[in-house]
Design a protein around this motif. Structure first.
Motif, mmCIF file in Angstrom:
data_model
loop_
_atom_site.group_PDB
_atom_site.id
_atom_site.type_symbol
_atom_site.label_atom_id
_atom_site.label_comp_id
_atom_site.label_asym_id
_atom_site.label_seq_id
_atom_site.Cartn_x
_atom_site.Cartn_y
_atom_site.Cartn_z
ATOM 1 N N THR A 262 57.864 69.176 3.702
ATOM 2 C CA THR A 262 56.887 70.260 3.894
ATOM 3 C C THR A 262 56.021 70.459 2.646
ATOM 4 O O THR A 262 55.331 71.470 2.531
ATOM 5 C CB THR A 262 57.606 71.579 4.250
ATOM 6 N N ASP A 263 56.029 69.482 1.738
ATOM 7 C CA ASP A 263 55.247 69.616 0.491
ATOM 8 C C ASP A 263 53.767 69.878 0.769
ATOM 9 O O ASP A 263 53.127 70.652 0.062
ATOM 10 C CB ASP A 263 55.385 68.344 -0.376
ATOM 11 N N ASN A 264 53.211 69.196 1.773
ATOM 12 C CA ASN A 264 51.783 69.358 2.075
ATOM 13 C C ASN A 264 51.546 70.185 3.336
ATOM 14 O O ASN A 264 50.472 70.110 3.943
ATOM 15 C CB ASN A 264 51.119 67.983 2.246
ATOM 16 N N HIS A 265 52.557 70.954 3.711
ATOM 17 C CA HIS A 265 52.453 71.748 4.940
ATOM 18 C C HIS A 265 52.848 73.195 4.640
ATOM 19 O O HIS A 265 53.969 73.461 4.217
ATOM 20 C CB HIS A 265 53.330 71.136 6.034
ATOM 21 N N ARG A 266 51.899 74.105 4.826
ATOM 22 C CA ARG A 266 52.126 75.503 4.456
ATOM 23 C C ARG A 266 52.268 76.370 5.702
ATOM 24 O O ARG A 266 51.622 76.132 6.728
ATOM 25 C CB ARG A 266 50.949 76.010 3.605
ATOM 26 N N PHE A 267 53.105 77.404 5.567
ATOM 27 C CA PHE A 267 53.354 78.347 6.665
ATOM 28 C C PHE A 267 53.064 79.748 6.128
ATOM 29 O O PHE A 267 53.726 80.203 5.204
ATOM 30 C CB PHE A 267 54.800 78.236 7.139
ATOM 31 N N ILE A 268 52.064 80.394 6.716
ATOM 32 C CA ILE A 268 51.594 81.663 6.173
ATOM 33 C C ILE A 268 51.748 82.762 7.217
ATOM 34 O O ILE A 268 51.273 82.619 8.362
ATOM 35 C CB ILE A 268 50.126 81.539 5.711
ATOM 36 N N VAL A 269 52.450 83.830 6.834
ATOM 37 C CA VAL A 269 52.619 84.987 7.720
ATOM 38 C C VAL A 269 51.510 85.988 7.395
ATOM 39 O O VAL A 269 51.545 86.671 6.376
ATOM 40 C CB VAL A 269 54.014 85.628 7.533
ATOM 41 N N MET A 270 50.502 86.015 8.253
ATOM 42 C CA MET A 270 49.332 86.858 7.996
ATOM 43 C C MET A 270 48.527 87.014 9.284
ATOM 44 O O MET A 270 48.556 86.129 10.145
ATOM 45 C CB MET A 270 48.447 86.198 6.915
ATOM 46 N N ASP A 271 47.814 88.115 9.417
ATOM 47 C CA ASP A 271 46.868 88.281 10.515
ATOM 48 C C ASP A 271 45.778 87.210 10.389
ATOM 49 O O ASP A 271 45.264 86.950 9.300
ATOM 50 C CB ASP A 271 46.247 89.678 10.447
ATOM 51 N N VAL A 272 45.420 86.601 11.508
ATOM 52 C CA VAL A 272 44.462 85.491 11.499
ATOM 53 C C VAL A 272 43.118 85.902 10.901
ATOM 54 O O VAL A 272 42.536 85.183 10.079
ATOM 55 C CB VAL A 272 44.292 84.938 12.937
ATOM 56 N N PHE A 273 42.618 87.073 11.296
ATOM 57 C CA PHE A 273 41.308 87.500 10.775
ATOM 58 C C PHE A 273 41.369 87.798 9.281
ATOM 59 O O PHE A 273 40.402 87.562 8.548
ATOM 60 C CB PHE A 273 40.782 88.693 11.573
ATOM 61 N N GLU A 274 42.514 88.265 8.813
ATOM 62 C CA GLU A 274 42.694 88.457 7.363
ATOM 63 C C GLU A 274 42.703 87.100 6.656
ATOM 64 O O GLU A 274 42.179 86.958 5.553
ATOM 65 C CB GLU A 274 44.003 89.209 7.072
ATOM 66 N N TYR A 275 43.312 86.101 7.315
ATOM 67 C CA TYR A 275 43.373 84.783 6.689
ATOM 68 C C TYR A 275 41.985 84.160 6.575
ATOM 69 O O TYR A 275 41.676 83.497 5.584
ATOM 70 C CB TYR A 275 44.318 83.826 7.429
ATOM 71 N N PHE A 276 41.128 84.363 7.576
ATOM 72 C CA PHE A 276 39.753 83.862 7.466
ATOM 73 C C PHE A 276 39.093 84.408 6.194
ATOM 74 O O PHE A 276 38.439 83.673 5.451
ATOM 75 C CB PHE A 276 38.924 84.287 8.689
ATOM 76 N N LYS A 277 39.278 85.712 5.962
ATOM 77 C CA LYS A 277 38.681 86.341 4.761
ATOM 78 C C LYS A 277 39.296 85.748 3.489
ATOM 79 O O LYS A 277 38.594 85.447 2.520
ATOM 80 C CB LYS A 277 38.919 87.862 4.780
#
Length: 387
Positions: A262-277
């Motif tokens: 998973t070195d080049n694979h990230r998992f982010i817990v966040m609202d999608v619209f917040e992630y766009f910003k």
């Protein structure tokens, strides 16, 4: 068996092959949770149906013949469904697919999925739930090789969502194959199972190299099944974004099952619209963006509906997409036609040009009613954005 008379309008609807009965079709009928014979206004027999309230509609027209919903009836339906899925049984690279799909296989309100050696029944209304024992007995006759089964309750009124039904109990977690990729699934933990089987052709395009050598952003990622497929197809890196905290652990399990670092694979817990910003602020850009939102979602700040808001996902994606990048736009909203979905996409592009690479509906195991567009609820369009 009770008989109901329907208006000329409903008679015409049934003649066209539309089989979902809606509240507006039967305004003066109080019957529910029972099989009925359907008659025209002048008393002519039109066919057999059942009435039961569910998420969509108040019942299903089943056959133009007089039929009894007994074990023999369901055995016939299951045999036909099994025969139609021969290609899936013969595919050594796939062990999870749909065995029976509602009206597409002749009986609305019921689906059955296969995950390796285990089946999952989904009951969509209380009538189907009430006759589930004879349905399960019919299934056992036709699918004796299935080791055990579970059920999902997809209507309101019961105090549980998921339960073990018969046979061997499945491990808490186990893997299934799809397009040669391993996915970790679970049978008895709420309504979810770890993977949405109707997307296997779209994931197949990623396994086949659509994102080879590219960076991929997977929005509303759930267990990151698109990301794993892309990684197995040679994607250089993936980022999976979902608001559910549990999504990270479930996503990582798919990668581990396939021996992927998973070195080049990230998992982010966040609202999608917040992630766009966030991505815009940080100058992050991607070669491929997957957009597969729920039909409707609400958080503390806003609500999202595919019918009204999908264009926002497209326009936000264009702000962080690399030149000549690809967007995979997807929805399973049955109330949004392919035309309306395309209009939302075009609104998001706001005049920018794109080339359609591929369009998908439901795969062959998800048999649907060819005479009813809403029965083919899945709409996926992969597009290359012009430079």
């Amino acid at each position: 068996m009770n008989r109901i008379r329907v208006s000329r309008r409903v008679e015409k609807k049934l003649a066209k092959g539309l089989v979902l009965l809606e509240a507006s079709d039967l305004t003066d009928i109080e019957l529910t949770d029972q099989a009925v014979e359907v008659l025209s206004q002048d008393g002519k027999f039109l066919g057999s149906a059942y009435l039961s309230q569910q998420n969509k509609g108040i019942g299903w027209f089943i056959s133009k013949e007089k039929v009894r919903f007994n074990q023999a009836f369901f055995e016939i339906l299951f045999r036909k469904a099994k025969e139609a899925r021969k290609p899936y049984y013969q595919d050594d690279l796939t062990t999870a697919f749909r065995l029976f799909n509602q009206e597409g296989d002749g009986f609305g309100g019921l689906t059955v999925d296969l995950y390796g050696d285990y089946a999952v029944f989904s009951w969509y209304n209380s009538f189907v739930y009430q006759i589930r024992k004879l349905i399960i007995n019919a299934f056992k006759e036709v699918f004796p090789e299935v080791l055990g089964a579970y059920e999902k309750i997809r209507f309101k009124g019961l105090d549980y969502e998921s339960a073990y039904v018969y046979g061997e109990e499945a491990p808490d977690y186990f893997t299934v194959l799809e397009n040669g990729v391993l996915y970790q699934v679970f049978m008895d933990d709420g309504l979810m199972t770890g993977i949405f089987l109707d997307q296997h052709e779209v994931r197949g395009s990623l396994v086949d190299g659509l994102a080879m050598g590219k960076s991929l952003l997977n929005m509303f990622s759930y267990t990151a099944a698109f990301s794993v497929a892309a990684a197995m197809g040679g994607a250089s890196e993936t980022t999976s974004v979902d608001l559910a905290k549990r999504s990270r652990e479930l996503s990582e399990a798919h990668f581990q099952a396939n021996g992927l670092s998973t070195d080049n694979h990230r998992f982010i817990v966040m609202d999608v619209f917040e992630y766009f910003k966030y991505a815009k602020r940080k100058g992050l850009t991607y070669d491929v963006i997957v957009l597969d939102p729920p039909s409707f979602a609400r958080n503390k700040k806003q609500t999202f509906s595919v019918a009204k808001d999908y264009h926002k996902l497209i326009s936000q994606s264009l702000g962080i997409l690399n030149q000549g990048g690809i967007i995979i736009a997807s929805t399973n909203a049955a109330n949004v036609s392919r035309q309306k979905f395309t209009e939302q996409i075009d609104k998001g592009f706001a005049g920018r040009r794109y080339q359609i690479l591929n369009q998908y509906g439901l795969p062959a195991d998800f048999a649907y009613n060819k005479k009813d567009e809403s029965s083919n609820y899945l709409k996926v369009i992969s597009m290359k954005v012009s430079k």
